[in-house]
Design a protein around this motif. Structure first.
Motif, mmCIF file in Angstrom:
data_model
loop_
_atom_site.group_PDB
_atom_site.id
_atom_site.type_symbol
_atom_site.label_atom_id
_atom_site.label_comp_id
_atom_site.label_asym_id
_atom_site.label_seq_id
_atom_site.Cartn_x
_atom_site.Cartn_y
_atom_site.Cartn_z
ATOM 1 N N GLY A 1 26.742 8.816 18.059
ATOM 2 C CA GLY A 1 26.266 9.627 19.587
ATOM 3 C C GLY A 1 24.535 9.320 19.117
ATOM 4 N N ILE A 2 24.274 8.513 20.283
ATOM 5 C CA ILE A 2 22.887 8.294 20.329
ATOM 6 C C ILE A 2 22.268 9.470 21.417
ATOM 7 C CG2 ILE A 2 20.853 6.812 20.997
ATOM 8 C CD1 ILE A 2 22.511 6.143 18.603
ATOM 9 N N GLU A 3 21.873 10.490 20.897
ATOM 10 C CA GLU A 3 21.102 11.677 21.680
ATOM 11 C C GLU A 3 22.209 11.818 22.759
ATOM 12 O OE1 GLU A 3 16.254 11.181 21.842
ATOM 13 O OE2 GLU A 3 17.502 9.788 23.137
ATOM 14 N N PRO A 4 23.525 12.446 22.272
ATOM 15 C CA PRO A 4 24.531 12.702 23.104
ATOM 16 C C PRO A 4 24.214 13.845 24.214
ATOM 17 C CG PRO A 4 24.997 13.618 20.868
ATOM 18 C CD PRO A 4 23.723 12.633 20.814
ATOM 19 N N ALA B 1 31.881 6.429 20.472
ATOM 20 C CA ALA B 1 30.437 6.084 20.716
ATOM 21 C C ALA B 1 30.125 6.563 22.257
ATOM 22 C CB ALA B 1 30.050 4.583 20.793
ATOM 23 N N GLN B 2 28.856 7.341 22.110
ATOM 24 C CA GLN B 2 28.529 8.093 23.336
ATOM 25 C C GLN B 2 27.014 7.568 23.400
ATOM 26 O OE1 GLN B 2 29.152 12.137 23.551
ATOM 27 N NE2 GLN B 2 27.891 12.298 25.376
ATOM 28 N N SER B 3 26.597 7.276 24.369
ATOM 29 C CA SER B 3 25.152 7.012 24.781
ATOM 30 C C SER B 3 25.043 6.733 26.213
ATOM 31 C CB SER B 3 24.931 5.602 24.011
ATOM 32 O OG SER B 3 23.321 5.388 24.152
ATOM 33 N N GLN B 4 23.793 7.009 26.507
ATOM 34 C CA GLN B 4 23.424 6.909 27.992
ATOM 35 C C GLN B 4 23.653 5.503 28.788
ATOM 36 O OE1 GLN B 4 21.017 7.303 25.706
ATOM 37 N NE2 GLN B 4 19.891 9.145 25.918
ATOM 38 N N THR B 5 23.968 5.384 30.087
ATOM 39 C CA THR B 5 24.186 4.324 30.652
ATOM 40 C C THR B 5 22.753 3.467 30.595
ATOM 41 O OG1 THR B 5 23.400 5.257 32.758
ATOM 42 C CG2 THR B 5 25.800 5.534 32.336
ATOM 43 N N LEU C 1 33.958 3.869 24.484
ATOM 44 C CA LEU C 1 32.689 4.050 24.776
ATOM 45 C C LEU C 1 32.527 4.736 26.203
ATOM 46 C CD1 LEU C 1 33.120 0.852 23.363
ATOM 47 C CD2 LEU C 1 30.786 1.459 23.182
ATOM 48 N N SER C 2 31.395 5.695 26.180
ATOM 49 C CA SER C 2 31.150 6.226 27.459
ATOM 50 C C SER C 2 29.687 6.787 27.339
ATOM 51 C CB SER C 2 31.956 7.106 27.943
ATOM 52 O OG SER C 2 31.928 7.315 29.296
ATOM 53 N N ALA C 3 29.042 7.118 28.798
ATOM 54 C CA ALA C 3 28.006 7.977 28.599
ATOM 55 C C ALA C 3 28.105 9.320 28.561
ATOM 56 C CB ALA C 3 27.341 7.784 29.930
ATOM 57 N N THR C 4 29.483 9.667 28.796
ATOM 58 C CA THR C 4 30.099 11.192 28.642
ATOM 59 C C THR C 4 31.427 10.884 28.046
ATOM 60 O OG1 THR C 4 30.629 11.153 30.946
ATOM 61 C CG2 THR C 4 28.640 12.077 30.456
ATOM 62 N N MET D 1 21.086 9.934 12.833
ATOM 63 C CA MET D 1 19.760 9.310 12.913
ATOM 64 C C MET D 1 19.845 7.768 13.091
ATOM 65 S SD MET D 1 16.649 9.855 10.221
ATOM 66 C CE MET D 1 15.150 9.082 10.865
ATOM 67 N N THR D 2 19.026 7.330 14.214
ATOM 68 C CA THR D 2 18.987 6.032 14.550
ATOM 69 C C THR D 2 18.454 5.196 13.493
ATOM 70 O OG1 THR D 2 18.924 6.684 16.739
ATOM 71 C CG2 THR D 2 18.225 4.453 16.405
ATOM 72 N N LYS D 3 19.066 4.209 13.312
ATOM 73 C CA LYS D 3 18.637 3.230 12.239
ATOM 74 C C LYS D 3 17.459 2.223 12.912
ATOM 75 C CE LYS D 3 23.153 2.773 10.003
ATOM 76 N NZ LYS D 3 24.129 1.828 9.594
ATOM 77 N N GLU D 4 16.428 1.931 12.081
ATOM 78 C CA GLU D 4 15.303 1.211 12.481
ATOM 79 C C GLU D 4 15.708 -0.123 12.005
ATOM 80 O OE1 GLU D 4 12.705 1.619 14.404
ATOM 81 O OE2 GLU D 4 13.290 4.112 14.662
ATOM 82 N N ILE D 5 16.281 -0.972 12.898
ATOM 83 C CA ILE D 5 16.758 -2.417 12.726
ATOM 84 C C ILE D 5 15.993 -3.114 13.650
ATOM 85 C CG2 ILE D 5 18.657 -4.009 12.956
ATOM 86 C CD1 ILE D 5 19.112 -1.819 10.800
ATOM 87 N N GLU D 6 15.370 -4.332 12.953
ATOM 88 C CA GLU D 6 14.514 -5.312 13.711
ATOM 89 C C GLU D 6 15.264 -6.340 14.271
ATOM 90 O OE1 GLU D 6 11.357 -4.595 14.657
ATOM 91 O OE2 GLU D 6 11.580 -2.776 13.707
ATOM 92 N N GLN D 7 16.336 -6.860 13.511
ATOM 93 C CA GLN D 7 17.113 -8.141 13.904
ATOM 94 C C GLN D 7 18.372 -7.768 13.909
ATOM 95 O OE1 GLN D 7 15.570 -10.993 14.571
ATOM 96 N NE2 GLN D 7 13.408 -10.351 14.089
ATOM 97 N N PHE D 8 19.281 -8.667 14.689
ATOM 98 C CA PHE D 8 20.695 -8.668 14.876
ATOM 99 C C PHE D 8 21.261 -9.064 13.328
ATOM 100 C CE2 PHE D 8 20.000 -8.263 19.203
ATOM 101 C CZ PHE D 8 20.949 -7.271 19.663
ATOM 102 N N ALA D 9 20.587 -9.824 12.850
ATOM 103 C CA ALA D 9 21.073 -10.287 11.528
ATOM 104 C C ALA D 9 21.190 -9.601 10.382
ATOM 105 C CB ALA D 9 20.085 -11.718 11.124
#
Length: 491
Positions: free
Chosen positions: A208-211, A48-52, A185-188, A1-9
């Motif tokens: 995996g962000i929506e792999p 890590a896998q995520s869309q381009t 890291l890659s999209a696939t 599940m993606t974390k809801e992060i507002e700041q890089f800090a």
């Protein structure tokens, strides 16, 4: 599940890097950055896998730059990229964010002077970015030393393997420390990459962000069907319709790329080419000019455009269909990056249309057929309906003029069912009109000839009342027979 992060800090990124990000207009991390950065800061291996176009480069670069010790004059991070363009893109990002921190960056790519690269290596840059072949070459000659490298990144890992860099990667991993951190890291992520990760990584964090969603949701996917000979013209119409500031046109074969460039320039669409065999300086110059808007269309092969990040790229055109769905993913990923809207257009023949349906199934993404009609982009059924309606509304043109016939129309020409010739002794509508127009009792040329190209009976000597020529009975007869006939026929 993606974390809801507002700041890089909140992810642990320091003040200096956070300030640099804000300076470049980046305030909120993307989902892949929010997931991967904490693991990389901890020193864990990451798969890590995520869309381009979702920010994978900064997802590993920011935490690794923070972990580098600028006071230690050794190469501490190695990034392996499949192409020169992607490698130099990473170098630019490293210099942009690492330079203010006192971190030195070097790019080691094929096609450039190896001697000059060796000279720069003597300065012991902290961040080394390169292509597999050149890195292995410098490692084998002991010009590149990895005994202090703590983190190794494979960016676009699948592409490295597809382009034959697997053996180079294995050699580089053997030359590094056994307790190094690995980040793939890659999209696939194909079976080869996962097999290497299983063999080399220790308890990796699988991010995996929506792999299953391999393509960005903000990108629309369309295809147009045309004849083979009409490909370039269809491309011209697509570009004219969508009117992008910049677009990439993909072709499959490098030996056709110059022809495509020439045709596009002939049509007034400024185009340049980018392909694998071009030297480093040429490729760098073309990319720089494309980014700055010096020309509109970049005609490229798959090899040359791996991982390219062109800010604001609105359109990608597949002039040749991609080799497979993974190649389609990487091509289409050049647009619609970081949530921006993008458009991917394929131009195919009727026999190639099945490829689009196949990609749509494999990628679980709608790739819709469209047609161009009178400057509009329509669904094929709507375009066909408009064409049919236009044919029905088009008035019939003037009938072809035949000898002795006037143009079709009310009171003129030949009515339906007519034999085409006026009865003997009468004038056709065309003849009458011609007489009235003459104003001196003279009919038209057709009237003088008596209709459909036939001579006027009144002007035909030796012809009967029906205009038939009478035979000359005396021709060739003996004298006595001629005299006998003359007494019997007083006419």
């Amino acid at each position: 599940m993606t974390k809801e992060i507002e700041q890089f800090a909140q992810l642990g990124i320091g003040e200096a890097l956070t300030a640099a990000l804000l300076e470049y207009g980046i305030g909120k991390p993307s989902p892949i950055q929010a997931e991967a950065i904490p693991y990389i800061l901890e020193g864990r291996d990451v798969l890590a896998q995520s869309q381009t176009g979702t920010g994978k480069t900064l997802a590993y670069l920011l935490p690794l730059l923070q972990r580098i010790d600028p006071d230690k004059k050794e190469s501490q991070v190695l990034v392996i990229a499949p192409t020169q363009e992607l490698a130099m893109q990473i170098v630019r990002e490293g210099e942009k964010y690492g330079g203010p921190l006192g971190i030195g960056t070097i790019g080691l790519i094929g096609g450039a002077s190896a001697a000059r690269q060796v000279e720069k290596l003597r300065q012991r840059p902290h961040l080394v970015v390169g292509t597999p072949g050149r890195l292995r070459e410098l490692l084998s000659t002991r010009k590149l030393k990895l005994h202090e490298v703590r983190s190794i990144v494979l960016d676009e890992a699948d592409q490295i393997f597809q382009m034959g860099g697997a053996d180079d990667v294995r050699s580089l991993l053997k030359g590094a420390l056994r307790d190094r951190q690995l980040i793939f890291l890659s999209a696939t992520l194909g079976t080869d990459v996962r097999a290497l990760a299983e063999r080399e990584m220790r308890d990796p964090a699988d991010v995996g962000i929506e792999p299953e969603q391999k393509l960005a949701k903000s990108t629309q996917h369309l295809y147009f069907v045309c004849q083979e000979r009409d490909r370039i013209d269809t491309l011209r119409r697509v570009v004219r319709h969508y009117n992008p500031q910049r677009a990439i046109v993909f072709v499959n074969q490098a030996d056709t790329i110059a022809e495509v460039e020439s045709k596009l320039n002939h049509l007034g669409l400024e185009a340049r080419t980018l392909y694998g065999d071009a030297d480093k300086v040429t490729r760098a110059t073309v990319l720089s000019q494309f980014r700055s808007g010096k020309f509109r269309l970049l005609v490229a092969t798959d090899v040359a455009a791996r991982g390219l990040d062109i800010p604001g790229l609105e359109l990608v055109v597949h002039l040749d269909p991609a080799a497979d769905s993974e190649h389609y993913v990487h091509r289409a990923g050049r647009t619609g990056r970081m949530g921006r809207k993008g458009l991917s257009v394929s131009i195919v023949t009727d026999r190639q249309a099945f490829i689009m349906r196949k990609f749509s199934r494999e990628l679980d993404t709608a790739i819709e057929e469209r047609a161009l009609y009178e400057g509009a982009v329509l669904a094929p059924a709507e375009a066909e309906e408009r064409r049919a309606g236009a044919v029905r509304r088009t008035p019939k043109g003037p009938a072809k003029k035949e000898a002795g016939r006037g143009p079709a129309g009310p009171g003129r020409g030949v009515s339906p069912g007519s034999s085409g010739a006026s009865p003997a002794g009468t004038s056709s509508g065309a003849d009458a009109a011609g007489g009235e127009r003459g104003g001196s009792g003279r009919g038209s040329e057709a009237a003088e000839r008596g209709g459909a190209g036939r001579p006027n009976p009144a002007k035909s000597a030796g012809r009967g009342p029906k205009g038939k020529k009478q035979p000359n009975k005396d021709k060739g007869a003996p004298k006595w027979l001629k005299e006998k006939r003359s007494t019997q026929d007083p006419s």
